[in-house]
Write an enzyme that holds these catalytic residues in place. Structure first.
Site, PDB file in Angstrom:
ATOM      1  N   ARG A 124       6.774 -22.572  -3.071  1.00  0.00           N
ATOM      2  CA  ARG A 124       5.571 -21.619  -2.701  1.00  0.00           C
ATOM      3  C   ARG A 124       6.103 -20.659  -1.732  1.00  0.00           C
ATOM      4  O   ARG A 124       5.663 -19.424  -1.730  1.00  0.00           O
ATOM      5  CB  ARG A 124       4.460 -22.599  -2.525  1.00  0.00           C
ATOM      6  CG  ARG A 124       3.251 -21.620  -2.199  1.00  0.00           C
ATOM      7  CD  ARG A 124       1.855 -22.292  -2.154  1.00  0.00           C
ATOM      8  NE  ARG A 124       1.942 -23.473  -1.428  1.00  0.00           N
ATOM      9  CZ  ARG A 124       1.911 -23.633  -0.290  1.00  0.00           C
ATOM     10  NH1 ARG A 124       1.750 -22.814   0.489  1.00  0.00           N
ATOM     11  NH2 ARG A 124       1.911 -25.016   0.359  1.00  0.00           N
ATOM     12  N   ASP A 150      -0.947   1.821  -5.866  1.00  0.00           N
ATOM     13  CA  ASP A 150      -0.368   1.262  -7.043  1.00  0.00           C
ATOM     14  C   ASP A 150       0.376   2.259  -7.873  1.00  0.00           C
ATOM     15  O   ASP A 150      -0.067   3.090  -8.588  1.00  0.00           O
ATOM     16  CB  ASP A 150      -1.671   0.768  -7.819  1.00  0.00           C
ATOM     17  CG  ASP A 150      -1.170  -0.073  -9.042  1.00  0.00           C
ATOM     18  OD1 ASP A 150      -0.129   0.166  -9.675  1.00  0.00           O
ATOM     19  OD2 ASP A 150      -2.312  -0.777  -9.602  1.00  0.00           O
ATOM     20  N   LYS A 173       4.161  -4.717 -16.690  1.00  0.00           N
ATOM     21  CA  LYS A 173       4.207  -3.220 -17.418  1.00  0.00           C
ATOM     22  C   LYS A 173       5.725  -2.968 -17.469  1.00  0.00           C
ATOM     23  O   LYS A 173       6.435  -3.461 -18.131  1.00  0.00           O
ATOM     24  CB  LYS A 173       3.333  -2.367 -16.839  1.00  0.00           C
ATOM     25  CG  LYS A 173       1.623  -2.931 -16.434  1.00  0.00           C
ATOM     26  CD  LYS A 173       1.259  -3.463 -17.675  1.00  0.00           C
ATOM     27  CE  LYS A 173      -0.300  -3.749 -17.196  1.00  0.00           C
ATOM     28  NZ  LYS A 173      -0.633  -4.621 -16.262  1.00  0.00           N
ATOM     29  N   TYR A 202      -7.879   1.011 -11.871  1.00  0.00           N
ATOM     30  CA  TYR A 202      -7.907   0.021 -13.028  1.00  0.00           C
ATOM     31  C   TYR A 202      -9.275  -0.813 -12.860  1.00  0.00           C
ATOM     32  O   TYR A 202      -9.622  -1.140 -11.807  1.00  0.00           O
ATOM     33  CB  TYR A 202      -6.876  -0.837 -13.069  1.00  0.00           C
ATOM     34  CG  TYR A 202      -6.662  -2.151 -13.740  1.00  0.00           C
ATOM     35  CD1 TYR A 202      -6.802  -2.181 -15.198  1.00  0.00           C
ATOM     36  CD2 TYR A 202      -6.353  -3.327 -13.251  1.00  0.00           C
ATOM     37  CE1 TYR A 202      -6.891  -3.319 -15.856  1.00  0.00           C
ATOM     38  CE2 TYR A 202      -6.454  -4.439 -13.653  1.00  0.00           C
ATOM     39  CZ  TYR A 202      -6.613  -4.293 -15.103  1.00  0.00           C
ATOM     40  OH  TYR A 202      -6.508  -5.724 -15.813  1.00  0.00           O
TER      41      TYR A 202
END
Length: 379
Positions: A46, A170, A195, A98
């Site tokens: 982690r 972004d 993406k 978004y």
């Protein structure tokens, strides 16, 4: 290194333990500690993992940052960045971000005492007027999703810094190949790696990249504390895909420009939203701060034409959410990606029910135009 070289040789690519030119998948949750309290680099996955670290380092390299952080999704990366804020802080953000970003801010962060103002960030005057004494973050997308408006990142970052806020961009729609916001003054860059970075519609991922040591330390702490890290297997897949990012985005850019020009002259198309078409303010800013115009566009059909009939009559363009893959996709934001935004807000921001968003893939451009012609001829 030039970009095309950095995607292959930037960051940490060679495995330091074996010399393998591709970092292996270190499928382990924990690591043997040689000494008690020694704080080795790798203690628990982690916190750190060699496969993920190799990916994070190449992401930092191609965005011209110093530190990169890989998350389990784009929304996890956005959530981690928003976690820099505390109750009483204010965000100025784009009014047609978004839908998932808007949902996070509007339905979750507001319950935690964080406020926001949504404005057209392409309007620098409106952006300036939205700043409050409590503003701690200016959150941008450029190009915006789904209307493809372009924000002057350098000017927006200046406004943010003058008010004591950080500028977050972004950069998913542009990809690092077309745009590097850190070079334009931004403090934090976010990507949905699902993406263009992943590029093959087979893996979720998200990234945060910074170039400030204090910000890097805070994001690292948030990443480890919240725990939405990218798995070793997915880290391997995204790193592999990044090696072909330049080649793929070049083709996305070429195909999208050609398709936009075709649609812009089609009698059944009322409007094309694409920053690569001359004669718009978006074009002038994009030409200044981007190396290519990207593979995303949106269109509005002429009034009275059936959007549902159009998208369901296509063969090469697949009706699906997401974007940035090698295959071309098409979707209706009002019903799909932006359905979580109340209709009155959507309409006020120009996201009409008839708007269609297109992710242009890397297929042969003649086939793409032929498929669009088929769909439009059916109306």
């Amino acid at each position: 290194m030039k970009f095309e070289t950095k995607v292959i040789h930037g960051g940490t690519q060679e495995d330091p333990y074996t010399g393998a030119i591709t970092t292996p998948i270190y499928q382990t949750s924990t690591y043997h500690q040689q000494t008690l309290g020694g704080h080795a680099k790798y203690e628990y996955t982690r916190g750190e993992n060699p496969t993920r670290f190799a990916l994070e380092s190449v992401m930092a390299a191609i965005e011209n940052g110093t530190d990169g952080f890989a998350f389990s999704s784009g929304m996890a990366a956005i959530h981690a960045t928003m976690s820099l804020l505390k109750a009483g802080d204010h965000i100025v953000m784009a009014n047609d971000v978004y839908g998932g970003t808007f949902r996070l801010v509007n339905q979750i962060l507001t319950d935690l005492g964080i406020t926001f103002t949504a404005v057209d960030t392409a309007d620098i005057v409106a952006l300036q007027e939205a700043i409050k004494p409590t503003t701690k973050m200016v959150y941008l997308e450029s190009p915006l999703n789904p209307l493809m408006h372009v924000t002057d990142i350098a000017e927006a970052a200046r406004i943010a810094h003058d008010s004591g806020a950080i500028a977050v961009v972004d950069n998913t729609f542009a990809s690092p190949y077309n745009q590097n916001p850190l070079d334009l003054g931004a403090d934090v860059v976010i990507h949905s790696g699902t993406k263009y970075l992943g590029g093959h519609a087979d893996v979720l991922s998200g990234f945060v990249i910074v170039k400030d040591a204090e910000l890097a330390e805070r994001i690292k702490f948030i990443q480890m504390s919240i725990g939405a890290v990218l798995s070793p297997q997915d880290s391997y897949l995204v790193q592999r895909s990044i090696k072909t990012l330049a080649l793929r985005v070049q083709r996305h850019n070429e195909n999208a420009l050609a398709l936009a020009e075709f649609l812009n002259n089609h009698p059944k198309v009322a409007k094309v939203y694409f920053p690569g078409l001359p004669g718009t303010p978006d074009y002038e800013i994009a030409r200044r701060q981007m190396r290519g115009f990207g593979g995303m566009m949106s269109i509005e059909l002429q009034p009275g034409l059936d959007v549902k009939q159009f998208v369901e009559n296509l063969d090469v363009f697949l009706l699906a959410e997401s974007l940035g893959g090698v295959e071309s996709l098409i979707e209706v934001p009002a019903i799909m990606t932006h359905a979580s935004i109340p209709r009155d807000i959507r309409l006020a921001n120009g996201i009409k029910d008839e708007l269609v968003r297109i992710s242009v893939g890397i297929e042969d451009i003649d086939d793409l135009i032929a498929d669009m012609t088929k769909g439009l001829d059916a109306l």
